[in-house]
Every structure is written in structure tokens, then in C-alpha cells.
Motif scaffolding. Sequence first.
Motif, PDB file in Angstrom:
ATOM      1  N   THR A   1       0.800  -1.212   0.000  1.00  0.00           N
ATOM      2  CA  THR A   1       0.000   0.000   0.000  1.00  0.00           C
ATOM      3  C   THR A   1       0.836   1.266   0.000  1.00  0.00           C
ATOM      4  OG1 THR A   1      -0.129  -0.068   2.403  1.00  0.00           O
ATOM      5  CG2 THR A   1      -1.900  -1.124   1.175  1.00  0.00           C
ATOM      6  N   GLN A   2       2.070   1.219   0.522  1.00  0.00           N
ATOM      7  CA  GLN A   2       2.878   2.430   0.572  1.00  0.00           C
ATOM      8  C   GLN A   2       3.451   2.814  -0.787  1.00  0.00           C
ATOM      9  OE1 GLN A   2       3.458  -0.347   2.288  1.00  0.00           O
ATOM     10  NE2 GLN A   2       5.629  -0.920   2.369  1.00  0.00           N
ATOM     11  N   ASN A   3       3.331   1.952  -1.779  1.00  0.00           N
ATOM     12  CA  ASN A   3       3.788   2.274  -3.127  1.00  0.00           C
ATOM     13  C   ASN A   3       2.931   3.418  -3.682  1.00  0.00           C
ATOM     14  OD1 ASN A   3       4.192   2.337  -5.962  1.00  0.00           O
ATOM     15  ND2 ASN A   3       4.755   0.175  -5.985  1.00  0.00           N
ATOM     16  N   PRO A   4       3.551   4.548  -4.094  1.00  0.00           N
ATOM     17  CA  PRO A   4       2.756   5.686  -4.559  1.00  0.00           C
ATOM     18  C   PRO A   4       1.955   5.404  -5.830  1.00  0.00           C
ATOM     19  CG  PRO A   4       5.095   6.035  -5.000  1.00  0.00           C
ATOM     20  CD  PRO A   4       4.991   4.822  -4.120  1.00  0.00           C
ATOM     21  N   ASP A   5       2.307   4.359  -6.568  1.00  0.00           N
ATOM     22  CA  ASP A   5       1.574   4.012  -7.778  1.00  0.00           C
ATOM     23  C   ASP A   5       0.484   2.972  -7.528  1.00  0.00           C
ATOM     24  OD1 ASP A   5       3.135   5.727  -9.364  1.00  0.00           O
ATOM     25  OD2 ASP A   5       4.703   4.207  -9.550  1.00  0.00           O
ATOM     26  N   TRP A   6       0.304   2.581  -6.289  1.00  0.00           N
ATOM     27  CA  TRP A   6      -0.654   1.547  -5.930  1.00  0.00           C
ATOM     28  C   TRP A   6      -2.051   2.161  -5.883  1.00  0.00           C
ATOM     29  CZ3 TRP A   6      -1.890  -3.182  -6.010  1.00  0.00           C
ATOM     30  CH2 TRP A   6      -2.605  -3.849  -5.011  1.00  0.00           C
ATOM     31  N   PHE A   7      -2.928   1.747  -6.774  1.00  0.00           N
ATOM     32  CA  PHE A   7      -4.253   2.338  -6.916  1.00  0.00           C
ATOM     33  C   PHE A   7      -5.028   2.318  -5.604  1.00  0.00           C
ATOM     34  CE2 PHE A   7      -8.784   1.926  -8.142  1.00  0.00           C
ATOM     35  CZ  PHE A   7      -8.943   3.084  -8.871  1.00  0.00           C
ATOM     36  N   CYS A   8      -4.825   1.287  -4.810  1.00  0.00           N
ATOM     37  CA  CYS A   8      -5.592   1.120  -3.579  1.00  0.00           C
ATOM     38  C   CYS A   8      -5.305   2.203  -2.545  1.00  0.00           C
ATOM     39  CB  CYS A   8      -5.303  -0.247  -2.962  1.00  0.00           C
ATOM     40  SG  CYS A   8      -5.714  -1.655  -4.015  1.00  0.00           S
TER      41      CYS A   8
END
Length: 228
Positions: free
Chosen positions: A44-51
Motif C-alpha cells: 500500500t505504501q507504493n505511490p503508484d498503488w491504486f488502492c
Amino acid sequence: MQRRTTLSLSLVLLAASALTACTSGEDPAETTTTAGPTSEGAPTQNPDWFCRLIASEAVDAVTDGRSAEAREVEAVSTEDEFQCDVVLPTADGDTEVAMSLSMHRNIPGLADELLAEVMAIEGATPGPEHLGVSYIADTLAVSVVPCKTRVGALDEEPPVPYVFVMRAPLDTEGAATGLLDDSLTRLARETDQTYGCSPSLIHENKDRGDQTGGPTGDADDSSVTTAP
């Protein structure tokens, strides 16, 4: 809401303008669910993660205190549709969807279909104007905004309908209803920053009386449809 509403909007009359003024001001809290990485996608901490666009407060409300057990799943990822599901474990070892956030770009007929669905829910109310044509009800919020089809599109290229959807199927008591538009606002803002959107023009072109505009059809098709 039982009244039948005509949903029509000529794509010919839509032109590009900024969403910034409509979504400016204080941002919703920049938080997301506390769920860790899933096997289906990035953490979830990935800035490209839509969620990441799903607000943690909404998850807390819709899961009735079980947000620590929630996990995020990238349920759909195509060129024109994305969906993140927040799932909870069930007693039989399976999972159930507690909440989902999705974006659908220029899918024929979908705007009318989803607006009709949300308006049929008792107590549905119009959402904020920066979400274009939008309605919010217990378990479902829908926003239709005209945006450009590609990055760097020219002004003369007509926008197409983007449908933003927030579902909370377990939330029959409406605990998260007031929070559903937060994630839709984040999604609309991000879409505008990438493509350019024109939510106010939907309202400028809506029919008189009780009729509310909603774009449908392909990018080069100026025909309109009506909700059943």
C-alpha cells in the motif's frame, strides 16, 4: 429514490477545463488503509498503488472495527478500468469484499447504468459538484466526470465519460456513507492532474427541471442515452 431521472449529455458540447478549482481547498486526509502487502499487487505504501486512494477512515467505518484484518486486492487492472477491493476474512477461510474503489473510462452505457443503480437506493443524495454528476447512498457512491482520453490531448479532442465508483456492500447501516466521496475526490483529482477533466460542464449542460446530465457512448459518438 424512486423517481426516474433522464441522464443525458452531448459529448459535442463538452470542452476541456481544469478540475483544480472544483477540488481546490483543503484536501481530504492523505491516508489509506493500514493493510499490508498482498499477493495480488504492490504494498500500500507504493505511490503508484491504486488502492492507496481508499481512505482509512472509511475502511474503519465499513469493517466495524476489523480494519486491521483488511487486505487490499487489485481486482481489475486494464487500460480503461481499475478496481481495488478491500477484503475481509470469513469464518470459512474465504474472503468477502467490504469496500471497492473503481475507475471506468468510456465504457458505453455504464454511466447511465450506475447512476440509475445508486439513485434507486433509498436516501440517495447528490454529491459535491466537483464530482460532476454524482450521487451518494448507503453502500454506493457514483461520480461521472468528462475527462480527456489521453495525456497531452489537444483542446479540440472531445472528452469522454469517466465513471468513479465506491462500493461498501457490507455497510447496510450507512456507517461510512459520509466518507465515500473522500476517495472519489482523490481519484477525480488525480485523473484531472493526469488527463484534464471538466466536471462543471456537466452541470452547465444539464437539462431543465429534474433532469441531470451524464455522458455516455464512445469518444466520437455524440448520441445520448437515457437511463431505464
